[in-house]
Design an enzyme around this catalytic site. Sequence first.
Site, PDB file in Angstrom:
ATOM      1  N   GLU A 249       0.841  -1.205   0.000  1.00  0.00           N
ATOM      2  CA  GLU A 249       0.000   0.000   0.000  1.00  0.00           C
ATOM      3  C   GLU A 249       0.871   1.249   0.000  1.00  0.00           C
ATOM      4  O   GLU A 249       1.976   1.233   0.541  1.00  0.00           O
ATOM      5  CB  GLU A 249      -0.874   0.041   1.268  1.00  0.00           C
ATOM      6  CG  GLU A 249      -1.836  -1.098   1.400  1.00  0.00           C
ATOM      7  CD  GLU A 249      -2.649  -1.040   2.699  1.00  0.00           C
ATOM      8  OE1 GLU A 249      -3.564  -1.844   2.841  1.00  0.00           O
ATOM      9  OE2 GLU A 249      -2.352  -0.200   3.573  1.00  0.00           O
TER      10      GLU A 249
ATOM     11  N   LYS B 216       2.392   4.419   1.413  1.00  0.00           N
ATOM     12  CA  LYS B 216       2.574   4.927   2.778  1.00  0.00           C
ATOM     13  C   LYS B 216       2.521   6.433   2.695  1.00  0.00           C
ATOM     14  O   LYS B 216       3.489   7.090   2.311  1.00  0.00           O
ATOM     15  CB  LYS B 216       3.913   4.475   3.364  1.00  0.00           C
ATOM     16  CG  LYS B 216       4.088   4.919   4.810  1.00  0.00           C
ATOM     17  CD  LYS B 216       5.392   4.407   5.391  1.00  0.00           C
ATOM     18  CE  LYS B 216       5.459   4.589   6.893  1.00  0.00           C
ATOM     19  NZ  LYS B 216       5.223   5.956   7.343  1.00  0.00           N
TER      20      LYS B 216
HETATM   21  P1  AMP Z   1       5.948   5.209  11.056  1.00  0.00           P
HETATM   22  O1  AMP Z   1       5.253   6.406  11.651  1.00  0.00           O
HETATM   23  O2  AMP Z   1       7.112   5.541  10.199  1.00  0.00           O
HETATM   24  O3  AMP Z   1       6.209   4.144  12.074  1.00  0.00           O
HETATM   25  O4  AMP Z   1       4.911   4.544  10.040  1.00  0.00           O
HETATM   26  C1  AMP Z   1       3.641   4.150  10.447  1.00  0.00           C
HETATM   27  C2  AMP Z   1       2.625   5.208  10.077  1.00  0.00           C
HETATM   28  O5  AMP Z   1       2.471   5.290   8.678  1.00  0.00           O
HETATM   29  C3  AMP Z   1       1.235   4.887  10.558  1.00  0.00           C
HETATM   30  O6  AMP Z   1       1.052   5.230  11.890  1.00  0.00           O
HETATM   31  C4  AMP Z   1       0.362   5.728   9.641  1.00  0.00           C
HETATM   32  O7  AMP Z   1       0.224   7.033  10.169  1.00  0.00           O
HETATM   33  C5  AMP Z   1       1.196   5.864   8.390  1.00  0.00           C
HETATM   34  N1  AMP Z   1       0.628   5.209   7.201  1.00  0.00           N
HETATM   35  C6  AMP Z   1       0.584   5.773   5.983  1.00  0.00           C
HETATM   36  N2  AMP Z   1       0.041   4.949   5.086  1.00  0.00           N
HETATM   37  C7  AMP Z   1      -0.303   3.820   5.726  1.00  0.00           C
HETATM   38  C8  AMP Z   1      -0.899   2.586   5.318  1.00  0.00           C
HETATM   39  N3  AMP Z   1      -1.233   2.352   4.052  1.00  0.00           N
HETATM   40  N4  AMP Z   1      -1.081   1.640   6.289  1.00  0.00           N
HETATM   41  C9  AMP Z   1      -0.723   1.866   7.567  1.00  0.00           C
HETATM   42  N5  AMP Z   1      -0.143   3.011   8.000  1.00  0.00           N
HETATM   43  C10 AMP Z   1       0.069   3.983   7.097  1.00  0.00           C
END
Ligand code: AMP
Length: 592
Positions: free
Chosen positions: A250, A252
């Site tokens: 997906e 991100k």
């Molecule tokens: P990180 O903050 O780098 O740990 O990445 C996780 C965060 O990415 C999640 O808390 C979401 O805010 C964001 N995110 C963006 N796109 C997605 C997605 N397709 N699935 C899950 N999280 C996502």
Amino acid sequence: MEFSLLVETFEQMEQTSSRLALTDYLVNLFKKTPANLLDKMTYLIQGKLYPDYEGVEMGLAERMALRAIANSSGKNLSEVEAIYQQTGDIGDAAGKAMVNKGQETLFSEPMTVERVYSTFDRIARTTGSGSQDTKLRYVSSLLNDASPREGRYIMKFVMGSLRLGIADYTVLDALAIAFTGDKQNREALENAYNVSSDLGTVARLLAEKGLEAIKSMQITLFKPIRPMLAERVVNAAEALERMEGKAAVEYKLDGERVQIHLSKDRVELFSRRLEKITDHYPDVAKASHSLKARETILEGEVVAINSQTGEYLPFQELMHRRRKHGVSEAVENYPVVVNLFDVLYLDGKSRTDLSYEDRRKLLLKVIKSGTNQIFNIVPQTVAGKESDIERFMAAAIESGCEGVMVKHLSSAYRAGARGYAWVKLKREYQSDLADTLDLVIVGALHGRGRRVGKYGAMLLASYDHKQDMFRSVSKVGTGFTDEHLDQFYKELEKHIIHQRHARVDTGMEMDVWFEPAMVIEVIASEITLSPSHTAAMDSIRPGFGLALRFPKFTGKVRDDKQPEDATDTEELVAMYKRQLKVHPETKTKEDS
Ligand code: AMP
């Protein structure tokens, strides 16, 4: 329950940083607490009155706190201020200032935990004009009857400086030991906490109804669920290996995670940290009611967009939404979309035990397409090869994402857990291109909303001098004033042609095509690999061209330049490689 008992425990806790010792103190305290007070006790020891998602704050101004201490201690305000200067903490200042205050009278009300809590609660609930005076009266009513040691903690609590360092997991350990005699039961408690985000309710339920009640605790609408988290992997190969060869990939998105709780007549949005953020996104809240679900909990990423091109904008743009006043202008000026990526609850049932695949199917049903412009389902593909992931990731980055999330197709939603059922793959480097680029306008999209009757976004090309072709490198819709837009609309009219110009090469579909004539200057955050633009196709990686990430018009029309003077595709390749040199640790396999 005597408040002094709590004060004694607080004092002991302040003296230690050992988690074991903290747990022991908590176990003792919990055992002495009546069951129907355990929820409040649990909040109090963490310096709260309610779970975080309720967003309840005491809201007493510092100067009022100092006045309350002066009133109750019999000292004047400047003396109290001087003590505060020395100690640096209002609670400590209260403790000191109150040392020689007169004894409580025979008529004073007893200091119980119940009394202290309910007075705190009244302080928090008092709002509006004159509320500071009312709050001050409540604080004074407590301080007048309190000992200096009690006063110290009352003021620490009221001013938010009670920092005993009791983490959630310490509370869970202590509850398991105090009420089941076995620390192993902590897991069941943790699961209950993960679906409710409410330690107080978990504590009280355990004490009143026992472990079985905890085990059957369910997701409840309007109580946020602790989010599932992802581990990081270094490349597509590792991602696939973790997913046993096949996975959902997906986009991100670079925005803010949002958990939407929706019923027929209510909607609330919670942030990743489970704070209520409904007020930041009234447009999202309103649009939620057009989703095809009576009751649901959904997760998605809110992203700021360019309303003309639909392109995602960087995370910082969402900051404009975090304000108390002028929200409606912010809604107008900084539009957002929500890319939904999960459904956790639907029509009375938790759906977290379903596989990713089944939840995605449900999610598709919930999004009634075409009913509003705010909700989309997050772009996704199912990949069984590294190259599939890499291609999808390049498209994601080009459109402003941070990378991709790779998810196990058969995994359940694990509330509050970080694991390898979800992994994140982020782009390898980040740079700000120092150079501007001069590019030719070869096509355009009609404007929408405020830009009706003008162009919303323009397709830009660089020049490939070897083949004498113009190859697309970006769409741009940002950086234009209203005057620019009028001027462009007029100037470009004479260059309109019926179909794509024979010397223009692109994978993009446009509403209007132009003969290559007008050159404009743009800046961008970086050059990325692209599956849809054709500039420098194949020169870095087979099947990929180069594209601009976050492109912006600088305001300069380069009418001194012929289209053939535009930035050449070879220059683009050189710029791309220079970026990698600046960040050598992040070279990709192909580049080394
Ligand atoms: P990180 O903050 O780098 O740990 O990445 C996780 C965060 O990415 C999640 O808390 C979401 O805010 C964001 N995110 C963006 N796109 C997605 C997605 N397709 N699935 C899950 N999280 C996502």
